[in-house]
Design a protein around this motif. Sequence first.
Motif, PDB file in Angstrom:
ATOM      1  N   SER A  96      24.438  -0.641  -7.057  1.00  0.00           N
ATOM      2  CA  SER A  96      24.938  -0.812  -5.689  1.00  0.00           C
ATOM      3  C   SER A  96      24.809   0.476  -4.893  1.00  0.00           C
ATOM      4  CB  SER A  96      26.403  -1.245  -5.711  1.00  0.00           C
ATOM      5  OG  SER A  96      26.522  -2.504  -6.314  1.00  0.00           O
ATOM      6  N   LEU A  97      25.148   1.592  -5.518  1.00  0.00           N
ATOM      7  CA  LEU A  97      25.048   2.879  -4.824  1.00  0.00           C
ATOM      8  C   LEU A  97      23.600   3.231  -4.510  1.00  0.00           C
ATOM      9  CD1 LEU A  97      27.749   4.960  -6.727  1.00  0.00           C
ATOM     10  CD2 LEU A  97      27.877   4.067  -4.392  1.00  0.00           C
ATOM     11  N   ALA A  98      22.694   2.937  -5.422  1.00  0.00           N
ATOM     12  CA  ALA A  98      21.272   3.209  -5.180  1.00  0.00           C
ATOM     13  C   ALA A  98      20.762   2.349  -4.025  1.00  0.00           C
ATOM     14  CB  ALA A  98      20.464   2.954  -6.447  1.00  0.00           C
ATOM     15  N   ALA A  99      21.165   1.081  -4.003  1.00  0.00           N
ATOM     16  CA  ALA A  99      20.742   0.191  -2.911  1.00  0.00           C
ATOM     17  C   ALA A  99      21.308   0.668  -1.577  1.00  0.00           C
ATOM     18  CB  ALA A  99      21.186  -1.244  -3.204  1.00  0.00           C
ATOM     19  N   LEU A 100      22.554   1.106  -1.575  1.00  0.00           N
ATOM     20  CA  LEU A 100      23.169   1.621  -0.363  1.00  0.00           C
ATOM     21  C   LEU A 100      22.444   2.882   0.119  1.00  0.00           C
ATOM     22  CD1 LEU A 100      25.467   1.467   1.706  1.00  0.00           C
ATOM     23  CD2 LEU A 100      26.872   2.800   0.110  1.00  0.00           C
ATOM     24  N   ARG A 101      22.126   3.778  -0.797  1.00  0.00           N
ATOM     25  CA  ARG A 101      21.386   4.996  -0.444  1.00  0.00           C
ATOM     26  C   ARG A 101      20.028   4.651   0.148  1.00  0.00           C
ATOM     27  NH1 ARG A 101      19.985   7.237  -5.348  1.00  0.00           N
ATOM     28  NH2 ARG A 101      18.080   6.077  -5.080  1.00  0.00           N
ATOM     29  N   ASP A 102      19.327   3.695  -0.476  1.00  0.00           N
ATOM     30  CA  ASP A 102      18.005   3.300   0.023  1.00  0.00           C
ATOM     31  C   ASP A 102      18.104   2.717   1.434  1.00  0.00           C
ATOM     32  OD1 ASP A 102      16.961   4.143  -2.375  1.00  0.00           O
ATOM     33  OD2 ASP A 102      16.737   2.118  -3.203  1.00  0.00           O
ATOM     34  N   ARG A 103      19.109   1.880   1.680  1.00  0.00           N
ATOM     35  CA  ARG A 103      19.286   1.315   3.026  1.00  0.00           C
ATOM     36  C   ARG A 103      19.598   2.403   4.037  1.00  0.00           C
ATOM     37  NH1 ARG A 103      21.966  -3.005   0.330  1.00  0.00           N
ATOM     38  NH2 ARG A 103      23.967  -2.030   0.780  1.00  0.00           N
ATOM     39  N   GLU A 132      18.748   5.531   3.890  1.00  0.00           N
ATOM     40  CA  GLU A 132      17.545   6.335   4.110  1.00  0.00           C
ATOM     41  C   GLU A 132      16.543   5.607   4.999  1.00  0.00           C
ATOM     42  OE1 GLU A 132      16.205   7.316   0.185  1.00  0.00           O
ATOM     43  OE2 GLU A 132      17.711   8.908  -0.051  1.00  0.00           O
ATOM     44  N   GLN A 133      16.480   4.290   4.903  1.00  0.00           N
ATOM     45  CA  GLN A 133      15.568   3.513   5.737  1.00  0.00           C
ATOM     46  C   GLN A 133      15.984   3.542   7.198  1.00  0.00           C
ATOM     47  OE1 GLN A 133      15.614  -0.373   4.015  1.00  0.00           O
ATOM     48  NE2 GLN A 133      14.234   0.174   2.331  1.00  0.00           N
ATOM     49  N   GLU A 178      13.480  13.159   9.722  1.00  0.00           N
ATOM     50  CA  GLU A 178      13.819  14.579   9.596  1.00  0.00           C
ATOM     51  C   GLU A 178      12.956  15.400  10.548  1.00  0.00           C
ATOM     52  OE1 GLU A 178      15.611  16.496   7.126  1.00  0.00           O
ATOM     53  OE2 GLU A 178      16.650  14.740   6.353  1.00  0.00           O
ATOM     54  N   GLN A 179      13.574  16.401  11.139  1.00  0.00           N
ATOM     55  CA  GLN A 179      12.809  17.319  11.980  1.00  0.00           C
ATOM     56  C   GLN A 179      12.108  18.334  11.091  1.00  0.00           C
ATOM     57  OE1 GLN A 179      15.838  18.997  14.507  1.00  0.00           O
ATOM     58  NE2 GLN A 179      15.138  17.771  16.233  1.00  0.00           N
ATOM     59  N   SER A 180      10.969  18.801  11.559  1.00  0.00           N
ATOM     60  CA  SER A 180      10.281  19.849  10.824  1.00  0.00           C
ATOM     61  C   SER A 180      11.069  21.143  10.960  1.00  0.00           C
ATOM     62  CB  SER A 180       8.856  20.048  11.358  1.00  0.00           C
ATOM     63  OG  SER A 180       8.928  20.606  12.661  1.00  0.00           O
ATOM     64  N   GLU A 181      10.846  22.071  10.053  1.00  0.00           N
ATOM     65  CA  GLU A 181      11.519  23.371  10.105  1.00  0.00           C
ATOM     66  C   GLU A 181      11.202  24.088  11.427  1.00  0.00           C
ATOM     67  OE1 GLU A 181      13.820  24.756   8.061  1.00  0.00           O
ATOM     68  OE2 GLU A 181      13.776  22.785   7.088  1.00  0.00           O
ATOM     69  N   ALA A 182       9.958  23.949  11.910  1.00  0.00           N
ATOM     70  CA  ALA A 182       9.581  24.616  13.171  1.00  0.00           C
ATOM     71  C   ALA A 182      10.372  24.045  14.340  1.00  0.00           C
ATOM     72  CB  ALA A 182       8.084  24.471  13.411  1.00  0.00           C
ATOM     73  N   ALA A 183      10.552  22.715  14.372  1.00  0.00           N
ATOM     74  CA  ALA A 183      11.298  22.083  15.452  1.00  0.00           C
ATOM     75  C   ALA A 183      12.755  22.483  15.395  1.00  0.00           C
ATOM     76  CB  ALA A 183      11.163  20.559  15.367  1.00  0.00           C
ATOM     77  N   LYS A 184      13.333  22.584  14.205  1.00  0.00           N
ATOM     78  CA  LYS A 184      14.709  23.026  14.075  1.00  0.00           C
ATOM     79  C   LYS A 184      14.871  24.458  14.571  1.00  0.00           C
ATOM     80  CE  LYS A 184      15.815  20.167  10.052  1.00  0.00           C
ATOM     81  NZ  LYS A 184      16.133  20.180   8.633  1.00  0.00           N
ATOM     82  N   TRP A 185      13.908  25.314  14.230  1.00  0.00           N
ATOM     83  CA  TRP A 185      13.956  26.715  14.658  1.00  0.00           C
ATOM     84  C   TRP A 185      13.837  26.813  16.167  1.00  0.00           C
ATOM     85  CZ3 TRP A 185      10.543  30.115  17.045  1.00  0.00           C
ATOM     86  CH2 TRP A 185      10.948  31.434  17.008  1.00  0.00           C
TER      87      TRP A 185
END
Length: 118
Positions: free
Chosen positions: A92-99, A101-102, A107-114
């Motif tokens: 259940s926890l793996a399914a919740l994590r996958d949902r 993440e979807q 994620e922003q690139s390191e350059a964009a964050k900087w």
Amino acid sequence: MADPEDLAFEALADGTRRRILRLLSERGECTASEIAEAITSVGRTTVSSHLRVLRVANLVDERRDGRFRHYSIARKPAEDMVDFLRGLYQGSLAALRDRAEQHAPPEQSEAAKWAESS
């Protein structure tokens, strides 16, 4: 014949039987009299009935010593139940994590964050 897993979960459905198992987990081994003295919410005959249910479900082991019966937790069936429940929750926890993440923003690139922090 009933499924051993069904018997175990049916046995665990009762609060008095769970208290008996908790007592055995704390003390290791108890006689039926010691259990009856500790579980004051029901009488000795009822404690004996609960011990029989736990024994039939293979959740406790019984050792006879003269006229005394000593009870302890049966390790293998208890470990099997813990593994079963762990598998349910991990799945259940793996399914919740996958949902999550979807549906998470990319994620922003390191350059964009900087660049944003400057």
